[in-house]
Design a protein around this motif. Structure first.
Motif, PDB file in Angstrom:
ATOM      1  N   ALA B  52     -38.922 -23.995 -76.239  1.00 18.19           N
ATOM      2  CA  ALA B  52     -38.835 -22.336 -76.779  1.00 18.19           C
ATOM      3  C   ALA B  52     -40.288 -21.663 -76.818  1.00 18.19           C
ATOM      4  O   ALA B  52     -40.936 -22.450 -77.401  1.00 18.19           O
ATOM      5  CB  ALA B  52     -37.908 -22.441 -78.114  1.00 18.19           C
ATOM      6  N   VAL B  53     -40.088 -20.462 -76.461  1.00 15.26           N
ATOM      7  CA  VAL B  53     -41.206 -19.791 -76.777  1.00 15.26           C
ATOM      8  C   VAL B  53     -40.693 -18.513 -77.787  1.00 15.26           C
ATOM      9  O   VAL B  53     -39.499 -18.263 -77.800  1.00 15.26           O
ATOM     10  CB  VAL B  53     -42.065 -19.018 -75.698  1.00 15.26           C
ATOM     11  N   GLY B  54     -41.685 -17.747 -78.377  1.00 17.31           N
ATOM     12  CA  GLY B  54     -41.145 -16.627 -78.994  1.00 17.31           C
ATOM     13  C   GLY B  54     -40.696 -16.781 -80.521  1.00 17.31           C
ATOM     14  O   GLY B  54     -40.381 -15.692 -81.127  1.00 17.31           O
ATOM     15  N   HIS B  55     -40.439 -17.801 -81.078  1.00 16.85           N
ATOM     16  CA  HIS B  55     -39.711 -18.199 -82.414  1.00 16.85           C
ATOM     17  C   HIS B  55     -40.650 -17.488 -83.275  1.00 16.85           C
ATOM     18  O   HIS B  55     -41.829 -17.932 -83.130  1.00 16.85           O
ATOM     19  CB  HIS B  55     -39.459 -19.472 -82.468  1.00 16.85           C
ATOM     20  N   THR B  89     -39.235  -4.917 -82.163  1.00 17.55           N
ATOM     21  CA  THR B  89     -40.342  -5.523 -81.207  1.00 17.55           C
ATOM     22  C   THR B  89     -39.979  -6.745 -80.488  1.00 17.55           C
ATOM     23  O   THR B  89     -40.039  -6.909 -79.317  1.00 17.55           O
ATOM     24  CB  THR B  89     -41.593  -5.630 -81.983  1.00 17.55           C
ATOM     25  N   LYS B  90     -39.392  -7.650 -81.279  1.00 16.99           N
ATOM     26  CA  LYS B  90     -39.089  -8.936 -80.502  1.00 16.99           C
ATOM     27  C   LYS B  90     -37.710  -8.870 -79.481  1.00 16.99           C
ATOM     28  O   LYS B  90     -37.897  -9.155 -78.633  1.00 16.99           O
ATOM     29  CB  LYS B  90     -38.635  -9.920 -81.649  1.00 16.99           C
ATOM     30  N   MET B  91     -36.860  -8.067 -80.136  1.00 14.36           N
ATOM     31  CA  MET B  91     -35.499  -7.801 -79.322  1.00 14.36           C
ATOM     32  C   MET B  91     -36.337  -6.998 -78.005  1.00 14.36           C
ATOM     33  O   MET B  91     -35.547  -7.189 -76.864  1.00 14.36           O
ATOM     34  CB  MET B  91     -34.726  -6.828 -79.929  1.00 14.36           C
ATOM     35  N   THR B  92     -37.144  -6.237 -78.007  1.00 15.11           N
ATOM     36  CA  THR B  92     -37.543  -5.462 -76.860  1.00 15.11           C
ATOM     37  C   THR B  92     -38.241  -6.394 -75.760  1.00 15.11           C
ATOM     38  O   THR B  92     -37.858  -6.515 -74.404  1.00 15.11           O
ATOM     39  CB  THR B  92     -38.591  -4.374 -77.154  1.00 15.11           C
ATOM     40  N   LYS B  93     -38.845  -7.428 -76.137  1.00 17.80           N
ATOM     41  CA  LYS B  93     -39.376  -8.467 -75.365  1.00 17.80           C
ATOM     42  C   LYS B  93     -38.434  -9.235 -74.808  1.00 17.80           C
ATOM     43  O   LYS B  93     -38.143  -9.493 -73.764  1.00 17.80           O
ATOM     44  CB  LYS B  93     -40.250  -9.662 -75.967  1.00 17.80           C
ATOM     45  N   ALA B  94     -37.283  -9.813 -75.485  1.00 14.92           N
ATOM     46  CA  ALA B  94     -36.062 -10.225 -74.899  1.00 14.92           C
ATOM     47  C   ALA B  94     -35.465  -9.381 -73.792  1.00 14.92           C
ATOM     48  O   ALA B  94     -35.150  -9.963 -72.738  1.00 14.92           O
ATOM     49  CB  ALA B  94     -35.030 -10.621 -75.790  1.00 14.92           C
ATOM     50  N   PHE B  95     -35.241  -8.015 -74.205  1.00 17.19           N
ATOM     51  CA  PHE B  95     -34.856  -6.992 -72.982  1.00 17.19           C
ATOM     52  C   PHE B  95     -35.523  -7.306 -71.982  1.00 17.19           C
ATOM     53  O   PHE B  95     -34.987  -6.994 -70.634  1.00 17.19           O
ATOM     54  CB  PHE B  95     -34.736  -5.955 -73.532  1.00 17.19           C
ATOM     55  N   ILE B  96     -36.929  -7.183 -71.832  1.00 18.42           N
ATOM     56  CA  ILE B  96     -37.826  -7.316 -70.800  1.00 18.42           C
ATOM     57  C   ILE B  96     -37.498  -8.615 -70.003  1.00 18.42           C
ATOM     58  O   ILE B  96     -37.405  -8.461 -68.770  1.00 18.42           O
ATOM     59  CB  ILE B  96     -39.344  -7.047 -71.312  1.00 18.42           C
ATOM     60  N   TYR B  97     -37.385  -9.688 -70.796  1.00 12.15           N
ATOM     61  CA  TYR B  97     -37.182 -11.170 -69.976  1.00 12.15           C
ATOM     62  C   TYR B  97     -35.706 -10.906 -69.237  1.00 12.15           C
ATOM     63  O   TYR B  97     -35.436 -11.511 -68.215  1.00 12.15           O
ATOM     64  CB  TYR B  97     -37.071 -11.998 -70.916  1.00 12.15           C
ATOM     65  N   VAL B  98     -34.788 -10.261 -69.761  1.00 12.32           N
ATOM     66  CA  VAL B  98     -33.473 -10.293 -69.089  1.00 12.32           C
ATOM     67  C   VAL B  98     -33.445  -9.390 -67.916  1.00 12.32           C
ATOM     68  O   VAL B  98     -33.248  -9.454 -66.735  1.00 12.32           O
ATOM     69  CB  VAL B  98     -32.208 -10.010 -70.115  1.00 12.32           C
ATOM     70  N   ARG B  99     -33.899  -8.005 -68.313  1.00 11.20           N
ATOM     71  CA  ARG B  99     -33.593  -6.873 -67.320  1.00 11.20           C
ATOM     72  C   ARG B  99     -34.614  -6.962 -66.233  1.00 11.20           C
ATOM     73  O   ARG B  99     -34.394  -6.720 -65.222  1.00 11.20           O
ATOM     74  CB  ARG B  99     -33.915  -5.684 -68.062  1.00 11.20           C
TER      75      ARG B  99
END
Lengths: 295, 218
Positions: B52-55, B89-99
């Motif tokens: 995992a990354v981002g933790h 902030t962290k959630m925005t990175k998750a969004f970018i990974y998905v979208r």
């Protein structure tokens, strides 16, 4: 150029209106660079002595930074403070007119610029910045300050479970008013030559709105609050000769419809040409960019 | 057989385990996940060989900083659980990974609240992940109860092949009993927890059996 118009008059657009409510991002500038035609359009409005009021949901900028951008990017050095309305400013005025400043407090979930805007209006607040996680024991012992009567929720890069829980407790245990300065689902930032869409304020509000039963108080576009507030604070506008120019159907055009004023959609920002035919209601004008008002 | 290990006290860990097993089967060599989860979840994933990354804690980033955010190209999945360190902030990175980068989004559950006491509720995983759900327009693939995926994973790991011989025992209509209904297995609600007889009457989903306590299984 004007792409389409519902108007049948022969008069140029600029002559039909005395007051221009103008959105900023995607209309006048995108990421600190002027939109094509914006400078020409603003020069013409100033020369024709039209009233120009900037109306933006973006509460990540202070009024003075917008005034500076108008000067540096668009060559308009003297737009008065009262003609720059951000959803932060509108929230400050809303609170100023309602709060008992001595007895009541505001819990703020927002960016730094928003807090500066509230400071400008003498609204004291708390909650800004990072907030560590509290475990179940800590939440069990958390004492809800009964004087917190307002919870303002906007975009906050530090928003987390702790802030969500604290906001939830003030709303449910104090019956605090839940205020949403804007409900924008996405914001755009530059990415190479294009833009990158990232989650906006609506994302910050989603968990809280699902957990509380009462509907929040909307301040920014598309609510007509700002339109009514400008007139209450600064004097009446001639609604029949007012035009809203913006790049978003959901915020700017619906704002215009709700206020009963004319609407012009520009295609230099959010909205794309292909979106237009799908709109449930057509704006009065659709144009490539704001210089279309000069046609 | 009763699925004893999905009882309340180990409920959260069972979902972490199921999710980790699921991810182990999904990831190819060299592929990673972007994790929004607790330290407990992170450990379970590590034990299952999921990288995992981002933790952890992320520096707050404003709107304009995201212009230059460059994701890790080996990330193929975004995995969400209850994350005490999830910020916008962290959630925005998750969004970018998905979208933007097509990562698949998996979550442990969508429980909106968890009761702290009789008068206070705390936001649950569903509330913590609500921002991402709103931005994406969907919850992602839910692994934990009431999703039947949870049953499939548990059944596979325990060699359970005959559904008619399985009984789900739980106290929560929305998670435990709904889970049984979704998975096509029998269920028994016990009245020793959050559910009372009146709730069963009012519920759209009905358990196969109603028990005063697990002792009545004997």
């Amino acid at each position: 150029a004007v792409v389409s118009t519902q108007s049948t008059g022969a008069k140029g657009i600029i002559d039909q209106f005395s007051t221009f409510l103008i959105d900023c991002d995607g209309v006048l500038w995108t990421s600190e660079k002027a939109v094509k035609g914006a400078r020409r359009a603003l020069d013409a409005l100033v020369k024709a002595e039209k009233r120009v009021i900037l109306v933006t949901n973006n509460c990540g900028r202070t009024v003075s930074s917008i005034q500076r951008m108008m000067d540096e990017i668009l060559g308009i050095p003297d737009i008065p403070k009262r003609d720059v309305i951000t959803s932060g400013v509108a929230t400050a005025i809303y609170l100023k007119n309602r709060m008992n400043i001595e007895k009541e407090k505001v819990y703020l979930i927002a960016q730094d610029a928003f807090s500066k805007t509230l400071d400008d209006y003498g609204i004291s607040h708390f909650g800004l910045g990072p907030q560590p996680f509290r475990n179940t024991v800590e939440w069990g012992e958390f004492e809800v300050d009964p004087s917190v009567k307002y919870v303002v929720v906007s975009l906050d890069p530090d928003f987390n479970h702790s802030k969500l829980t604290e906001a939830y407790l003030y709303i449910t245990e104090n019956n605090a008013e839940y205020i949403v300065p804007d409900v924008d689902m996405f914001y755009s930032c530059k990415r190479g030559d294009g833009t990158r869409k990232i989650p906006g304020t609506h994302s910050v509000q989603a968990g809280l709105s699902a957990m509380v039963e009462k509907a929040p108080t909307p301040i920014g576009k598309p609510s007509r609050f700002i339109f009514d507030m400008i007139q209450e604070e600064y004097g009446p506008l001639d609604g029949g000769r007012t035009l809203m120019i913006g790049d978003s159907y959901e915020t700017d055009m619906k704002f215009g419809f709700n206020c009963g004023i004319a609407t012009a959609l520009v295609l230099s920002g959010n909205a794309k040409k292909e979106d237009v035919e799908g709109f449930e209601r057509q704006p009065d004008f659709v144009m490539d960019d704001i210089s279309g008002i000069l046609d | 057989a009763a699925l004893g290990h999905t009882g309340k006290s180990s409920g959260i860990n069972a979902e972490y385990g199921a999710c980790a097993m699921y991810m182990r089967h999904q990831l190819k060599e060299g592929e990673k996940i972007f994790l929004m989860g607790s330290n407990g979840f992170s450990s379970v994933l590590k034990e299952c060989g999921v990288e995992a990354v981002g933790h952890g804690v992320h520096e707050p980033m404003d709107l304009h900083s995201f212009s230059t955010f460059q994701p890790d190209p080996t990330v193929k999945f975004v995995v969400g659980g209850f994350d005490p360190q999830l910020t916008h902030t962290k959630m925005t990175k998750a969004f970018i990974y998905v979208r933007e980068f097509g990562a698949e989004y998996i979550c442990t559950n969508q429980d909106l609240v968890c009761p702290l006491s009789s008068s206070r509720l705390l936001p649950g995983t569903g509330a913590v992940l609500a921002g991402l759900t709103a931005a994406l327009g969907h919850t992602g693939k839910v692994i934990g109860k009431p999703s039947p995926i949870f049953f499939d994973i548990v059944a596979r790991e325990h060699g359970i092949t005959d559904k008619s011989r399985v009984l789900m025992v739980g106290d929560n209509l929305l998670t435990d009993i709904q889970f049984a209904a979704n998975s096509g297995i029998d269920s028994a609600v016990v009245y020793t927890g959050v559910t009372k007889p009146k709730d069963v009457t009012e519920s759209a989903v009905k358990p196969t059996y109603c028990l005063n306590s697990v002792a009545e299984l004997l």
